[in-house]
Design a protein around this motif. Structure first.
Motif, PDB file in Angstrom:
ATOM      1  N   PHE A   1      -8.356  -1.193  -2.805  1.00 15.71           N
ATOM      2  CA  PHE A   1      -7.288   0.067  -3.207  1.00 15.71           C
ATOM      3  C   PHE A   1      -7.613   0.628  -4.434  1.00 15.71           C
ATOM      4  O   PHE A   1      -7.690   1.822  -4.600  1.00 15.71           O
TER       5      PHE A   1
ATOM      6  N   TRP B   1       1.015  -1.263   0.096  1.00 14.46           N
ATOM      7  CA  TRP B   1      -0.074   0.045   0.017  1.00 14.46           C
ATOM      8  C   TRP B   1       0.964   1.373   0.068  1.00 14.46           C
ATOM      9  O   TRP B   1       0.661   2.255  -0.790  1.00 14.46           O
TER      10      TRP B   1
ATOM     11  N   TRP C   1      -4.119  -0.475   4.010  1.00 16.70           N
ATOM     12  CA  TRP C   1      -3.530   0.525   4.927  1.00 16.70           C
ATOM     13  C   TRP C   1      -3.321   0.188   6.102  1.00 16.70           C
ATOM     14  O   TRP C   1      -2.437   0.963   7.029  1.00 16.70           O
TER      15      TRP C   1
ATOM     16  N   ASN D   1      -7.812  -3.098   1.791  1.00 15.86           N
ATOM     17  CA  ASN D   1      -7.531  -1.807   1.380  1.00 15.86           C
ATOM     18  C   ASN D   1      -5.875  -1.822   1.372  1.00 15.86           C
ATOM     19  O   ASN D   1      -5.238  -1.446   0.299  1.00 15.86           O
TER      20      ASN D   1
END
Ligand SMILES: CC(C)(COP(=O)(O)OP(=O)(O)OC[C@H]1O[C@@H](n2cnc3c(N)ncnc32)[C@H](O)[C@@H]1OP(=O)(O)O)[C@@H](O)C(=O)NCCC(=O)NCCS
Length: 261
Positions: free
Chosen positions: A217, A35, A187, A185
């Motif tokens: 993402f 990420w 993060w 995602n």
């Protein structure tokens, strides 16, 4: 104590939420690093607090709001701020003014980049990242979704207040199977742990369980669902903060498998 931009030698503690001592963190995979590598060219800012003896004891990370779960214009949002608060590892550094210095450094940075304000989110309940702390730093509530409060500090009169993006659809059940749908995602290491645990637990049930990974993402994918990080078993949302244990996830799946005809 200095507040600096993230440097190469401090990346490992940053990728592990400053918790290199934690066995749980080792379950998070390399999603955070991946990420970071994608976000560093999309406006991600990371400031860290480093002690005189070179320990990373605090961090704040923020992104242009277009890469978050809120909508807004010419704003940045704090994904998270964390001053290490456990006795393990580097020890407890909370309530020494480090959080305050980190948020100030982030504000100065985004101001210099021409942003019209900095946005934060926090919980209305007294756990985890609390909305009350941001209020104390001059942030004002602008939206709320369940216990998640969105706050902001506008820098100019023409700044437009941000809003939460709401969930748009939910995963469906799959006839004759148990579906485990994990939105990731990348993060947040805590959420990455949930993803890894759900994937591993699902694999223990052979073809009775279908594991579906939805990588949010991609902005398009996130906006299609309005979901960033989450776990659904047979279309039912499982709470993921704090991460449920591997055994708990496996038990929930097993209960559904038992009911299959
Ligand atoms: C919130 C946090 C960043 C604050 O950092 P900190 O270094 O402990 O806070 P500071 O010492 O800078 O506090 C600044 C001020 O806020 C006050 N404060 C601290 N906690 C507070 C709270 N929960 N509510 C309101 N005010 C609070 C302090 O008393 C201090 O007040 P002062 O300016 O009048 O002296 C830190 O406590 C933390 O990391 N908490 C956990 C957050 C978390 O879970 N993050 C991970 C999310 S992904």
């Amino acid at each position: 104590m200095i507040i600096i931009d993230l440097e190469e030698k401090y990346k490992r503690p940053y990728f592990m939420c400053l918790e290199e001592w934690s066995d749980e963190m080792k379950e998070a995979g390399d999603h955070k690093e991946n990420w970071y590598n994608k976000m560093k060219d999309k406006g991600l800012g990371v400031k860290i607090a480093v002690t005189e003896d070179d320990k990373v004891v605090g961090m704040i990370q923020y992104v242009p709001i277009e890469h978050s779960t809120a909508e807004g214009k010419n704003l940045y949002i704090i994904k998270c701020i964390w001053v290490h608060g456990y006795d393990e590892g580097v020890g407890n550094f909370q309530k020494k003014g480090i959080g305050k210095r980190l948020i100030k450094a982030a504000e100065e940075d985004v101001r210099s980049k021409g942003a019209k304000g900095l946005v934060a989110w926090g919980l209305s309940i007294p756990v985890f990242m609390k909305a009350s702390w941001f209020k104390k730093q001059g942030y004002v509530k602008v939206d709320k979704l369940n216990v998640s409060v969105l706050l902001w500090k506008p820098f100019s009169d023409d700044a437009i207040a941000p809003k939460w993006i709401k969930q748009r659809k939910k995963p469906e059940k799959i006839p004759g199977k148990v579906s485990v749908t994990s939105f990731i995602n990348g993060w947040c290491p805590a959420q990455n742990i949930v993803f890894e645990r759900a994937k591993r637990a699902s694999s223990e049930f052979g073809d009775k369980v279908v594991f579906i990974e939805i990588n949010t993402f991609s902005r398009e994918t996130f906006l299609e669902w309005g979901i960033c990080d989450a776990l659904f078993i047979d279309g039912k949302n499982v709470r993921t903060g704090p991460p449920p244990s591997y055994e708990k996830i496996k038990k929930k799946i097993a209960q559904k498998v038992k009911k299959l005809k």
